[in-house]
Design an enzyme around this catalytic site. Sequence first.
Site, PDB file in Angstrom:
ATOM      1  N   TRP A   1       0.739  -1.206  -0.122  1.00  0.00           N
ATOM      2  CA  TRP A   1       0.214  -0.029   0.062  1.00  0.00           C
ATOM      3  C   TRP A   1       0.942   1.285   0.069  1.00  0.00           C
ATOM      4  O   TRP A   1       1.941   1.473   0.773  1.00  0.00           O
ATOM      5  CB  TRP A   1      -0.744   0.023   1.292  1.00  0.00           C
TER       6      TRP A   1
ATOM      7  N   ASP B   1      -1.129  -6.200   9.200  1.00  0.00           N
ATOM      8  CA  ASP B   1      -2.105  -5.078   8.796  1.00  0.00           C
ATOM      9  C   ASP B   1      -3.294  -5.761   8.188  1.00  0.00           C
ATOM     10  O   ASP B   1      -3.170  -6.568   7.029  1.00  0.00           O
ATOM     11  CB  ASP B   1      -1.660  -4.341   7.494  1.00  0.00           C
TER      12      ASP B   1
ATOM     13  N   LYS C   1     -13.618  -0.927   5.555  1.00  0.00           N
ATOM     14  CA  LYS C   1     -13.974  -1.888   4.552  1.00  0.00           C
ATOM     15  C   LYS C   1     -15.025  -2.810   4.923  1.00  0.00           C
ATOM     16  O   LYS C   1     -16.158  -2.782   4.343  1.00  0.00           O
ATOM     17  CB  LYS C   1     -12.977  -2.464   3.730  1.00  0.00           C
TER      18      LYS C   1
END
Lengths: 410, 455
Positions: free
Chosen positions: B178, B259, B295
């Site tokens: 990311w 993560d 999300k």
Amino acid sequence: MVAAVNVSRFEGVTMAPPDPILGVSEAFKADTDEKKLNLGVGAYRTEELQPYVLDVVKKAENLMLERGENKEYLPIEGLAAFNKVTAELLFGADNSVLKEQRVATVQGLSGTGSLRLAAALIERYFPGAKVLISSPTWGNHKNIFNDARVPWSEYRYYDPKTVGLDFEGMIADIKAAPGGSFILLHGCAHNPTGIDPTPEQWEKIADVIQEKNHIPFFDVAYQGFASGSLDNDASSVRLFATRGMELLVAQSYSKNLGLYAERIGAMNVVCSSSDLAARVKSQLKRLARPMYSNPPVHGARIVANVVGNPALFDEWKAEMEMMAGRIKNVRQKLFDSLSAKDKSGKDWSFILRQIGMFSFTGLNKAQSDNMTNKWHVYMTKDGRISLAGLSLAKCEYLADAIIDSYHNVS
Amino acid sequence: MSSGGHGSATDRRLNALFRHLSSSARMDPQQLNSIAASPTSANQNDSVFSHVVRAPEDPILGVTVAYNKDPSPVKLNLGVGAYRTEEGKPLVLNVVRKAEQQLVNDRSRVKEYLPIVGLAEFNKLSAKLILGADSPAIRENRVTTVQCLSGTGSLRVGAEFLARHYHQRTIYIPQPTWGNHPKVFTLAGLSVKSYRYYDPATRGLNFQGLLEDLGSAPAGAIVLLHACAHNPTGVDPTLQQWERIRQLMRSKGLLPFFDSAYQGFASGSLDSDAQSVRMFVADGGECFIAQSYAKNLGLYGERVGALSIVCKTADVAGRVESQVKLVIRPMYSNPPIHGASIVAAILRDRDLFNEWTFELKAMADRIISMRQKLFDALRAREIWYIAGTPGDWSHIFKQIGMFTFTGLNPQQVAFMTKDYHIYMTSDGRISMAGLSSKTVPHLADAIHAAVTLVS
């Protein structure tokens, strides 16, 4: 399955002490004595000593729910509608700094988060520049600058002899600082002392700051709470802006809109041109992105709805006056109780002169400890009490505690 | 050495210019400070900010900025990973609306400051969600969980703690990862290295390279692991590969930092998507976990997440938590209440939790069906006959989670944006969550044209 490491990697980590301000509430919660009084953190309480959610806030939240708004990411700089109204509230909607688009406004995580963004900007773009903070100041200011690796030093502020402002000392220390230093100023309702400069003194402060090419850096956490008037409480900031100075202003809506836990505030940077403001804003975004990406939407929407809606805004002003009014009444009652009960002739009138949520009692650490240990009155060790946590009904009890601590403990 | 080391705005500009011009030479900082404007030089009223340049837009969030500016009716935003419905609209989950209504209706609710570590119930429930309700680490009180600002905030706070208290200040991040990861870790005070991860030739995992690079990392180094649905590639290790990674890491005392931004989104199952994390915790070792609810609960803008630190002992966990608080207090004092309250309301209520699992699976399923549709549309356009096309495009449905790493290069991406108004990140990543049956043909056309015309 066997782990390769038998001892924790973090065995050497020591237990940190509790936060001096937030830790007070934790200690208060643990106390079982029914006479206990929490005058620690600056959170407004009603006369019944209950937390208070403003009516306008409830109305705004209901409106938001009815509209069924989505929960998409805000831009890094926050909610545009919020940024617009927060700058207008601070500077006045018709202020030239806004008309000329010279203000970079970025939504931040209440006052702390906004200060931290500014500190990060200073560290990156003004390497070596110092921030001057008042002595005393809010306990977390130095932590913010330490963690941001921004050097700081103090300017004289509180004069224990007069229980007032050491104006000469303040001016002298600001003058002595290396040119181009950042001067951290409390916009109104100085925390922890409650002692604010007069308008004339603000002019002189602005003079010396301009003379030394310092950069004024305002912390505005109590707009509306000092005098009850949102506009009056912004006059120090507006004075500096009117002079055409560049300045930084951190805002918080924790107290004046009671939005403590929503973490809503803003960082405003007034620049000498709109192009500069755009550039500074872009760099503030660049600092926010690796910290939390973008700010929380809920509190921002509440503020935008209240401040942006004329009817709700008027209602807010009335609630603001009510909250500030209650604190003023409590100040009066505390002063009256102290004057009536204290036979020593000590002058307690400084309580009436101090402004905002807090009173700096002049009690030292040992005396503050006595307040807690003997009287179950919770306050910070610097002698600060939050009048927002005091009811008229408890004023006499508090007066007894203060008189005992002041006279019988050294 | 000049007076006070910090002169006028003009001095600063000159210094900045000097540094810029002499950037190849090693300048003594003292020499830099000795440059001062003559008092007679012009413009003492200049801005103190004149040396501040305009930063470019964030590479990921900037995609949406550019998309918003585009007036084209066929524009498509496949940039940021935010779920869209089949109608192309943002989605607020039903359970979230229900929970919010509950919160607003509850007259006893107040907005008092949360503790520095956040909402206690939220923290407990979050730990259970990622570690499993029966996790021995939780039972033994070896986990400290702290509410933070979504995934980013959890990573930043964890990294700041490590930079202050851990002897190894290097973190290894997968190549690619990311876009915000390197900045988060660097600003936290860690130095960043990478380990091989994605293999462009196979469009899969470079497992050998990964093992070699982690194998040669210094003992104790921190290693960032995507718990599931790797961003941007969508390529995840198999469970067997995870086990080998675990063994290697434990043998070298490498510290895992997970993560977890897509729990439930990868496979549709919350438990399956937590397997990698639970495997590491089960061996009794220590790790860091950053969780995001952006999300999987669609709470993007509310900024809800948690940092869990699994320690060897309860005593260590207590001390670690106290130090994490010292990181948070000067950053933002305490976290925002709204999103965490919504999460707690859902996780604590069996009915709401079950409803959530259905809504989550529906989102994950829609993404999987978009993968299939895109693959079919590309096959219909006979894309794999085109020279230079990245493979047979089966990677579209092999990859997992919100994103597909198309294998398109930055020139092809730029072409797709310019000619077809497709907005995506320049590394070729597309958010499948932003696609619908209606828009798949347009995307397929764009990809086909890009591969045919641009190399």
